[in-house]
Design a protein around this motif. Structure first.
Motif, PDB file in Angstrom:
ATOM      1  N   ILE A 172      45.238 -47.472  13.139  1.00  0.00           N
ATOM      2  CA  ILE A 172      44.905 -47.262  11.732  1.00  0.00           C
ATOM      3  C   ILE A 172      43.853 -48.288  11.333  1.00  0.00           C
ATOM      4  CG2 ILE A 172      46.700 -48.792  10.789  1.00  0.00           C
ATOM      5  CD1 ILE A 172      47.119 -46.641   8.570  1.00  0.00           C
ATOM      6  N   ALA A 173      43.020 -47.920  10.372  1.00  0.00           N
ATOM      7  CA  ALA A 173      41.979 -48.826   9.884  1.00  0.00           C
ATOM      8  C   ALA A 173      41.895 -48.707   8.367  1.00  0.00           C
ATOM      9  CB  ALA A 173      40.635 -48.490  10.528  1.00  0.00           C
ATOM     10  N   ASN A 174      41.130 -49.604   7.764  1.00  0.00           N
ATOM     11  CA  ASN A 174      40.949 -49.512   6.309  1.00  0.00           C
ATOM     12  C   ASN A 174      39.572 -49.973   5.891  1.00  0.00           C
ATOM     13  OD1 ASN A 174      41.988 -52.424   6.728  1.00  0.00           O
ATOM     14  ND2 ASN A 174      41.398 -52.447   4.559  1.00  0.00           N
ATOM     15  N   GLY A 175      39.070 -49.328   4.824  1.00  0.00           N
ATOM     16  CA  GLY A 175      37.934 -49.837   4.091  1.00  0.00           C
ATOM     17  C   GLY A 175      38.423 -50.791   3.020  1.00  0.00           C
ATOM     18  N   VAL A 176      37.490 -51.490   2.342  1.00  0.00           N
ATOM     19  CA  VAL A 176      37.888 -52.611   1.493  1.00  0.00           C
ATOM     20  C   VAL A 176      37.687 -52.355  -0.006  1.00  0.00           C
ATOM     21  CG1 VAL A 176      37.738 -54.370   3.258  1.00  0.00           C
ATOM     22  CG2 VAL A 176      35.663 -53.690   2.047  1.00  0.00           C
ATOM     23  N   SER A 177      37.516 -51.101  -0.379  1.00  0.00           N
ATOM     24  CA  SER A 177      37.628 -50.647  -1.769  1.00  0.00           C
ATOM     25  C   SER A 177      37.900 -49.156  -1.685  1.00  0.00           C
ATOM     26  CB  SER A 177      36.339 -50.924  -2.566  1.00  0.00           C
ATOM     27  OG  SER A 177      35.276 -50.113  -2.094  1.00  0.00           O
ATOM     28  N   GLN A 178      38.315 -48.557  -2.774  1.00  0.00           N
ATOM     29  CA  GLN A 178      38.592 -47.122  -2.744  1.00  0.00           C
ATOM     30  C   GLN A 178      37.311 -46.346  -2.443  1.00  0.00           C
ATOM     31  OE1 GLN A 178      41.880 -46.160  -2.848  1.00  0.00           O
ATOM     32  NE2 GLN A 178      42.073 -48.399  -2.840  1.00  0.00           N
ATOM     33  N   LEU A 179      36.204 -46.768  -3.041  1.00  0.00           N
ATOM     34  CA  LEU A 179      34.910 -46.136  -2.771  1.00  0.00           C
ATOM     35  C   LEU A 179      34.523 -46.324  -1.307  1.00  0.00           C
ATOM     36  CD1 LEU A 179      32.267 -44.757  -3.599  1.00  0.00           C
ATOM     37  CD2 LEU A 179      31.414 -46.994  -4.357  1.00  0.00           C
ATOM     38  N   HIS A 180      34.714 -47.522  -0.797  1.00  0.00           N
ATOM     39  CA  HIS A 180      34.355 -47.791   0.592  1.00  0.00           C
ATOM     40  C   HIS A 180      35.237 -46.995   1.559  1.00  0.00           C
ATOM     41  CE1 HIS A 180      34.312 -50.575   4.284  1.00  0.00           C
ATOM     42  NE2 HIS A 180      33.191 -49.894   4.289  1.00  0.00           N
ATOM     43  N   GLY A 181      36.481 -46.782   1.198  1.00  0.00           N
ATOM     44  CA  GLY A 181      37.345 -45.942   2.024  1.00  0.00           C
ATOM     45  C   GLY A 181      36.788 -44.536   2.148  1.00  0.00           C
ATOM     46  N   ARG A 182      36.312 -43.984   1.026  1.00  0.00           N
ATOM     47  CA  ARG A 182      35.732 -42.628   1.053  1.00  0.00           C
ATOM     48  C   ARG A 182      34.426 -42.615   1.856  1.00  0.00           C
ATOM     49  NH1 ARG A 182      37.373 -42.935  -4.373  1.00  0.00           N
ATOM     50  NH2 ARG A 182      35.236 -43.177  -5.149  1.00  0.00           N
ATOM     51  N   VAL A 183      33.585 -43.614   1.606  1.00  0.00           N
ATOM     52  CA  VAL A 183      32.309 -43.709   2.326  1.00  0.00           C
ATOM     53  C   VAL A 183      32.549 -43.844   3.824  1.00  0.00           C
ATOM     54  CG1 VAL A 183      30.302 -45.202   2.712  1.00  0.00           C
ATOM     55  CG2 VAL A 183      30.985 -44.647   0.382  1.00  0.00           C
ATOM     56  N   SER A 184      33.548 -44.649   4.214  1.00  0.00           N
ATOM     57  CA  SER A 184      33.841 -44.861   5.637  1.00  0.00           C
ATOM     58  C   SER A 184      34.310 -43.571   6.305  1.00  0.00           C
ATOM     59  CB  SER A 184      34.909 -45.946   5.807  1.00  0.00           C
ATOM     60  OG  SER A 184      34.434 -47.186   5.363  1.00  0.00           O
ATOM     61  N   ASN A 185      35.150 -42.805   5.610  1.00  0.00           N
ATOM     62  CA  ASN A 185      35.622 -41.537   6.181  1.00  0.00           C
ATOM     63  C   ASN A 185      34.470 -40.544   6.351  1.00  0.00           C
ATOM     64  OD1 ASN A 185      38.647 -41.220   6.705  1.00  0.00           O
ATOM     65  ND2 ASN A 185      38.629 -42.350   4.774  1.00  0.00           N
ATOM     66  N   GLU A 186      33.558 -40.524   5.393  1.00  0.00           N
ATOM     67  CA  GLU A 186      32.391 -39.646   5.512  1.00  0.00           C
ATOM     68  C   GLU A 186      31.480 -40.109   6.650  1.00  0.00           C
ATOM     69  OE1 GLU A 186      30.589 -39.779   1.673  1.00  0.00           O
ATOM     70  OE2 GLU A 186      32.296 -38.805   0.674  1.00  0.00           O
TER      71      GLU A 186
END
Length: 550
Positions: A264-278
């Motif tokens: 599992i991994a994570n981005g460091v803001s909600q926006l960054h999480g979406r950007v990372s998945n894209e």
């Protein structure tokens, strides 16, 4: 203490009993420990302090940088001078542990130092060094400079952190359930574990990964053969590395491999999480990417007297305290630059790492408009800049120097050096307005505005990173409204942001400060309230256990 059979030095809260090792290239724990460059380190430092305050079963693993990142000095004309000074840390404890790891098919000695939790109220931490008499000069330099510019040295640093850190845990006889990579620098730990357990499933079970980079090009890549020749993969055959990493070309993408080896991994803001998945979603075999928004340690960063005055609803004491904080910080400005700033004048601060996308000199894009801002007699303004460019990033250094040269024309514009923990805190206390203007969506999180808020500064930012989760325009801060950036060129985006920035600054923010200070004060207080719990690193450290470690 018997480090060969290490035990956690405090009683663990049962909620946080999963055993975690947290690998990071940098930690900003205290001004005295200069092993960090910027936001990644500030974030890791707050995480370590919250892990301590929550009694989590977590240890930090880093590198003891002999010369730190660098010391920011000045040339005779006030422009930036990069200097390197050996650091002395008498508060670190020699564990007596030394071991060898292979780097470039040769054994390199690693010495281990320990930071007691009580020293800075942090999780227990171990720091690795190759600067020992047993090593040759080249091996010694691995732990000399954080983010060394030489590619081979940088890869060796990653091997030291990852492979050396994983080996250390074995030397300590200190079993961990989770190996948390704060950025992909420590990825060689995964290959060490693969050789140890002979099971990719077992490695995935243990490995979690935090990515901080919101665009693919910004994720580090190195020549695959160079990584292989430098023993990055702990002796694993090249064909097997390619099969596991899924990388077939000649560039080894550390982040992509981490996403394939972690569970599992994570981005460091909600926006960054979406950007990372894209961004990473087009690749096969990557793990799930969640979002855990960065935060900062309220106990360390906040001005308690300012909060007390707010809670007592004593506006006179509140204003007096903010005025004092500004005056105290302005002594640093005067000492460095000779500029005497007035605590009663609206003060803008832009302070963070200098990088192109952060647009440090954005206000100067129109020199006449900038001059009008600084020469406004009715609504006077004073501005402070600070931050460290990467020492080999000449465009960023040129931007810093451009601001220094421009500051010579104004008594109310200053550029200060030495942007580390202590200066960061002072400048946040000095700021009425904390200015942040990165190109959207280049800022993964951007935590400096959180700690500014904890000292009564009002955020004004482009709508990036953590800002969409926080700013309510005109209520607790100010934000440049997003445009259709995806269909804009960089020049169009800069032009749009610039016009909006000046329009809001000239027509909303500065007049409000002078013409309706009661409302301004309430915006300050609203920001202090809204940042207090949601963006306190205790919340973040708890979420890591709930979302990533469970």
């Amino acid at each position: 203490m018997d480090f060969r059979n290490f035990k956690m030095p405090y009683t663990i809260n049962d909620k946080y009993s999963r055993k975690v090792a947290y690998f990071s290239m940098e930690f900003a724990i205290d001004q005295a420990l200069k092993i960090y460059s910027g936001g990644l380190g500030f974030l890791a430092g707050s995480h370590m302090r919250s892990a301590y305050s929550l009694s989590q079963d977590l240890v930090g693993i880093g590198i003891l940088w002999k010369y730190g990142y660098y010391d920011q000095a000045r040339n005779m004309d006030q422009t930036l001078q990069v200097t390197w000074t050996e650091k002395m840390y008498n508060f670190l404890e020699d564990t007596g542990i030394k071991f060898q790891i292979d780097i470039h098919d040769a054994p390199v000695w690693v010495k281990v130092w320990y930071l007691n939790p009580e020293t800075f109220k942090s999780a227990p931490m171990f720091f690795l060094s190759t600067d020992v008499p047993e090593n040759d000069f080249v091996s010694k330099t691995i732990s000399h400079r954080l983010y060394d510019g030489n590619a081979a040295t940088k890869i060796a640093q990653y091997i030291l952190l990852g492979k050396g850190g994983a080996r250390l845990l074995d030397e300590l006889n200190f079993e961990r359930d989770i190996y948390h990579l704060n950025e992909a620098h420590g990825l060689p730990a995964a290959f060490y574990l693969l050789q140890k357990y002979k099971s990719l499933d077992k490695v995935k079970e243990k490995l979690v990964f935090t990515t901080h980079t919101p665009e693919e090009a910004g994720n580090e890549k190195h020549d695959f053969n160079m990584c292989y020749q430098m023993s990055y993969f702990s002796g694993l055959a090249m064909d097997e590395v390619r099969r596991i990493s899924g990388i077939q070309d000649d560039q080894f993408n550390h982040s992509l491999c981490a996403l394939r080896m972690a569970h599992i991994a994570n981005g460091v803001s909600q926006l960054h999480g979406r950007v990372s998945n894209e961004m990473w979603g087009k690749y096969e075999g990557i793990c799930e990417i969640k979002a855990i928004t960065n935060a900062q340690d309220y106990k360390y960063w906040s001005d308690k007297q300012l909060y007390k005055a707010k809670e007592d609803n004593d506006d006179e004491r509140f204003d007096d305290r903010k005025n004092y904080l500004k005056k105290r910080a302005f002594k640093i400005v005067a000492d460095q630059t000779g500029d005497i700033f007035d605590p009663n004048i609206f003060t803008i601060v832009w302070a963070r790492r200098f990088a192109g996308y952060k647009r440090a000199d954005f206000l100067l894009n129109d020199r006449q408009r900038f001059r009008n801002l600084l020469e406004n007699k009715k609504h006077p303004v004073q501005i402070i800049w600070a931050g460290k460019p990467y020492p080999l990033d000449q465009p960023a250094i040129d931007t810093f120097n451009k601001l220094v040269v421009a500051s010579k024309d104004y008594h109310n514009m200053s550029v200060v050096t030495g942007y580390e923990l202590e200066l960061s805190k002072r400048l946040k206390q000095a700021a009425d307005l904390w200015l942040n203007n990165p190109r959207v969506p280049r800022e993964a999180s951007g935590t400096s505005g959180m700690t500014a808020c904890m000292n009564g500064a009002v955020n004004f930012s482009t709508d990036d990173g953590w800002i969409p989760e926080f700013v309510n325009h005109g209520n607790n801060g100010f934000v440049i409204p997003k445009a259709d950036y995806e269909n804009m060129s960089t020049e169009e985006q800069d032009r749009y942001d610039f016009e909006k920035l000046y329009d809001i600054l000239e027509n909303e923010i500065v007049p409000l400060y002078y013409d309706d200070y009661d409302t301004w004060r309430q915006i300050m207080k609203n920001g202090m309230d809204d940042v207090r719990f949601q963006f306190n690193s205790d919340r973040m450290a708890e979420e890591y256990y709930d979302i990533l470690y469970k």
